[in-house]
Write a protein that holds these residues in place. Structure first.
Motif: not given
Length: 365
Positions: A75-103
């Motif tokens: 559910x958290x993942x779905x909410x996260x994806x919805x937020x990224x769409x709403x923000x039109x995937x701005x600041x990719x460097x920031x959220x890509x770094x967060x994803x790789x850290x989580x992985x």
């Protein structure tokens, strides 16, 4: 002021975690060539203590904590994806770094909590038996399994033509599964099972559509059983997942241990499930090597046993769907990525273990 301090710290942490991911992969690659060290210090050292601790902590819960955890994460993942769409995937460097850290964190937890068992020594080495067999040896074992399966079937039904019906509750089934390991641990102390944590999966229906009997949650060490399966299949399925809990990550080895735990059981229904489970594996391999002999031997199986086999075939056919091959292919890739070079084909190794174990120990004949 607090945000000014915390944001750089958070960024620094995510960067470190991201950089640790390739280092973890390299370390695992090195460990894959030192299975003796994994066997000694992890599988027979840290892991048994740690896994028992987790099972003691979560085993008393009447529901699957792991399934609930996965639901929350999903559910958290779905909410996260919805937020990224709403923000039109701005600041990719920031959220890509967060994803790789989580992985990186998930990757580390998976291997520390359970996954390093994929790199332990093969079971045939621990049992000091061979890992290959001849067709005559396979035929001999198949004949023995047919004889024993027929005998147990007659004892349960009194009629060669009636299938065996199970009537255990889920609680009884899981308690009997633990009892099977208690019996087995007399000869195999490493298979001593304490702090039971076997749960009916909340995702039994999705698991069925994906073609799975159950799974072990590597983060909570809960044995998740698909309980909408025909009850005839549940003893070996639950025993298989317990084998995973005990640190035997390879599917083929877990199947072999499930055979031993059920065939060595004091309950006749569990023995029936175990012997016919082993028989099914041997017949499948014999069809590949000598289909005419496989047909001859199949004709000697009690009709009632064939009805139980057919019960399973009909069950899986009723849930067949176009996505199932995709799930199987994904799982096959997962097995290959985790030190099982044969992927799904490596399941045949269970027959090698059965043939050589029976030949060496003559345990149940």
């Amino acid at each position: 002021m607090e945000s000014i301090i915390l944001n750089p710290l958070k960024k620094h942490t995510t960067l470190i975690l991201t950089l640790l991911l390739p280092l973890q992969i390299i370390a695992l690659k090195i460990l894959s060539n030192h299975s003796d060290l994994v066997e000694k210090y992890y599988s027979n050292g840290i892991y048994p203590f740690f896994s028992k601790l987790i099972r003691t902590t979560l085993g008393f819960l009447p529901f699957s904590f792991g399934d609930v955890f996965y639901t929350v994460i999903g559910l958290y993942g779905i909410v996260w994806i919805v937020k990224r769409f709403k923000q039109r995937f701005r600041n990719p460097k920031k959220w890509l770094l967060s994803i790789s850290a989580a992985v990186s964190v998930i990757y580390a937890c998976f291997h520390l909590f359970w996954g390093l068992n994929y790199y332990r020594e093969p079971l045939h080495k621990a049992l000091e038996i061979e890992n290959d067999y001849t067709t005559p040896e396979l035929i001999a074992l198949t004949k023995t399994l047919i004889k024993k399966s027929n005998e147990i079937h007659r004892e349960l039904t009194g009629n060669d033509s009636i299938k065996v019906d199970f009537s255990f509750s889920k609680k009884e089934m899981f308690e009997l599964t633990s009892l099977g390991y208690a019996n087995l641990s007399t000869d195999f102390p490493k298979l001593k099972y304490e702090a039971q944590s076997i749960k009916p999966s909340l995702y039994s229906i999705p698991l069925t559509y994906m073609g799975f009997n159950g799974y072990l949650n590597p983060f909570t060490n809960e044995a998740q059983v698909n309980t909408i399966l025909p009850q005839y299949k549940l003893p070996t399925t639950a025993s298989h997942e317990v084998a995973h809990q005990l640190g035997f990550a390879a599917e083929n080895e877990a199947n072999f241990i499930a055979c031993l735990a059920t065939m060595n059981h004091s309950n006749l229904y569990f023995r029936y499930s175990g012997y016919t489970f082993a028989l099914g594996h041997c017949l499948n391999e014999l069809y590949k090597r000598d289909d005419s002999m496989a047909l001859i031997l199949s004709s000697k199986i009690n009709y009632g046993i064939s009805l139980n086999f057919e019960e399973m075939r009909i069950f899986w056919a009723s849930y067949k769907n176009p996505l199932e091959p995709l799930f199987m292919a994904t799982y096959d890739s997962y097995l290959v990525a985790n030190n099982q070079a044969g992927g799904m084909l490596s399941y045949s190794y269970v027959v090698a273990l059965l043939v050589n174990y029976f030949d060496e120990e003559n345990k149940f004949l």
